[in-house]
Design an enzyme around this catalytic site. Structure first.
Site, PDB file in Angstrom:
ATOM      1  CB  THR A 177     -37.497  -5.280   2.590  1.00  0.00           C
ATOM      2  OG1 THR A 177     -37.104  -4.061   3.264  1.00  0.00           O
ATOM      3  CG2 THR A 177     -37.881  -6.440   3.670  1.00  0.00           C
ATOM      4  CG  ASP A 208     -42.695  -2.974   7.344  1.00  0.00           C
ATOM      5  OD1 ASP A 208     -41.897  -2.414   6.798  1.00  0.00           O
ATOM      6  OD2 ASP A 208     -43.316  -4.191   6.592  1.00  0.00           O
ATOM      7  N   GLY A 229     -42.749  -3.268   1.539  1.00  0.00           N
ATOM      8  CA  GLY A 229     -43.415  -2.233   1.036  1.00  0.00           C
ATOM      9  C   GLY A 229     -43.258  -0.984   1.968  1.00  0.00           C
ATOM     10  N   GLY A 231     -43.469   0.791   4.856  1.00  0.00           N
ATOM     11  CA  GLY A 231     -43.407   0.332   6.211  1.00  0.00           C
ATOM     12  C   GLY A 231     -44.497   1.147   6.996  1.00  0.00           C
TER      13      GLY A 231
HETATM   14  N1  ASP Z   1     -40.816  -2.447   4.585  1.00  0.00           N
HETATM   15  C1  ASP Z   1     -39.654  -1.724   4.553  1.00  0.00           C
HETATM   16  C2  ASP Z   1     -39.421  -0.799   5.361  1.00  0.00           C
HETATM   17  O1  ASP Z   1     -40.461   0.056   5.396  1.00  0.00           O
HETATM   18  C3  ASP Z   1     -38.953  -1.397   3.155  1.00  0.00           C
HETATM   19  C4  ASP Z   1     -38.928  -2.636   2.051  1.00  0.00           C
HETATM   20  O2  ASP Z   1     -39.934  -3.361   2.103  1.00  0.00           O
HETATM   21  O3  ASP Z   1     -38.021  -2.677   1.288  1.00  0.00           O
HETATM   22  O4  ASP Z   1     -38.424  -0.194   6.305  1.00  0.00           O
END
Ligand code: ASP
Length: 322
Positions: A177, A208, A229, A231
């Site tokens: 992300t 998230d 992270g 989410g």
């Molecule tokens: N936080 C993002 C999610 O859970 C994933 C990421 O941080 O790559 O959708």
């Protein structure tokens, strides 16, 4: 009157996770560093020209959404059905206005749609077809669904789906992300995050990143935060807001507060990931509890930092200023 000589600073991330140098080709690492550098410099150029922190984080994220190495825009991870479904959010620390979109397909820059939700609708979050219809009213750029899909993500999905007990073993441990936080010459903070979510996600899963308070938060009184992270944990622990709230309640420094949430609260819950955060003085913290986090910053003193790993010569610290 708004201050116009406030020190400016910006930090960005391209995801946190477990990756070893051995698993990263020199070419991929070079592309990632190059994209991070271009994005942080683009955001900083906006600030330097007297632009707003909202414009700076948007400019940085647009570049990362177009860079196929990251899980946002082109290069987003794939759902179980092999589709791209993207989420994004943005928040203005001066007004607490915010905008978000979830589960959108075909929008080249989901962050622009989130920004429009904030500035041109009475709502905070729009999802799916409704969000796309709203974006169409502003002629936001669209691309064919195939344009978003890279071989890297196809292979990643194949690997996850063919792994024994894929369903039980959960998603990829690398979250790529993207996010940005900044402070402008008026002392206004902003935060933004954009993602394709988690590989192999099903049932319209939303993480998230588009949730104000979980993946993104900004308040001029305290700080601006963008997270990356696993989410589900970041939603349950309301991570971005928690960091801002702890600062308000305890008046402890940003570096200590962000580190506490990432390396104590999240780590003890078994949640992997990290955040980038910036306080009202423009101090930056970029803690993570994984072995690496793609990240870059241009600090108050103009020093640029681009880093991937925890332990390397390229990564001065996890929490960069006292
Ligand atoms: N936080 C993002 C999610 O859970 C994933 C990421 O941080 O790559 O959708």
């Amino acid at each position: 009157m708004a201050q116009t000589d406030h020190p400016i600073a910006i930090a960005i991330h391209g995801g946190a996770g477990t990756i070893s140098r051995e698993a990263m080709s020199a070419e991929r690492e070079r592309d990632i560093r190059d994209a991070l550098e271009r994005a942080v410099q683009a955001g900083h150029a906006v600030l330097e020209a007297g632009g707003s922190s909202l414009d700076a984080v948007t400019a940085a994220i647009r570049i990362l959404e177009d860079a196929p190495q990251f899980n946002a825009g082109r290069g987003s991870v794939l759902t179980e059905a092999g589709r791209v479904e993207m989420d994004a959010s943005i928040m203005d620390g001066a007004t607490l206005n915010a905008g978000a979109v979830a589960s959108v397909t075909g929008l080249r820059h989901p962050i622009e749609a989130a920004r429009r939700v904030m500035s041109d609708s009475p709502h905070v979050m729009l999802i799916g077809e409704g969000a796309e219809a709203f974006a169409a009213e502003f002629d936001l750029e669209t691309e064919d669904p195939e344009w978003f899909i890279t071989d890297f993500r196809r292979e990643e999905l194949r690997r996850i789906q063919s792994a024994e007990q894929a369903r039980l073993s959960g998603p990829e441990p690398w979250y790529s992300t993207v996010g940005a936080v900044a402070i402008d010459r008026s002392g206004n903070l902003a935060a933004a995050t954009s993602t394709g979510g988690m590989s192999n996600k099903r049932w319209g899963r939303v993480g998230d990143s588009p949730i104000i308070g979980a993946g993104t938060y900004a308040n001029n009184q305290t700080c601006a935060v963008s997270a990356t992270g696993h989410g589900e944990f970041f939603i349950r622990y309301v991570v971005a807001y928690d960091i801002c709230a702890r600062m308000a309640y305890t008046a402890r420094p940003l570096a200590q507060t962000a580190d506490e949430v990432v390396n104590q609260v999240l780590a003890s819950a078994g949640a992997s990931g990290g955040v980038i955060a910036i306080d009202r003085q423009g101090r930056i913290a970029m803690p993570f509890n994984t072995s690496g986090m793609y990240r870059a910053a241009i600090h108050r003193d103009g020093r640029m930092e681009v880093a991937i790993y925890r332990d390397s010569e390229d990564a001065p610290t996890a929490a960069n200023e006292p």
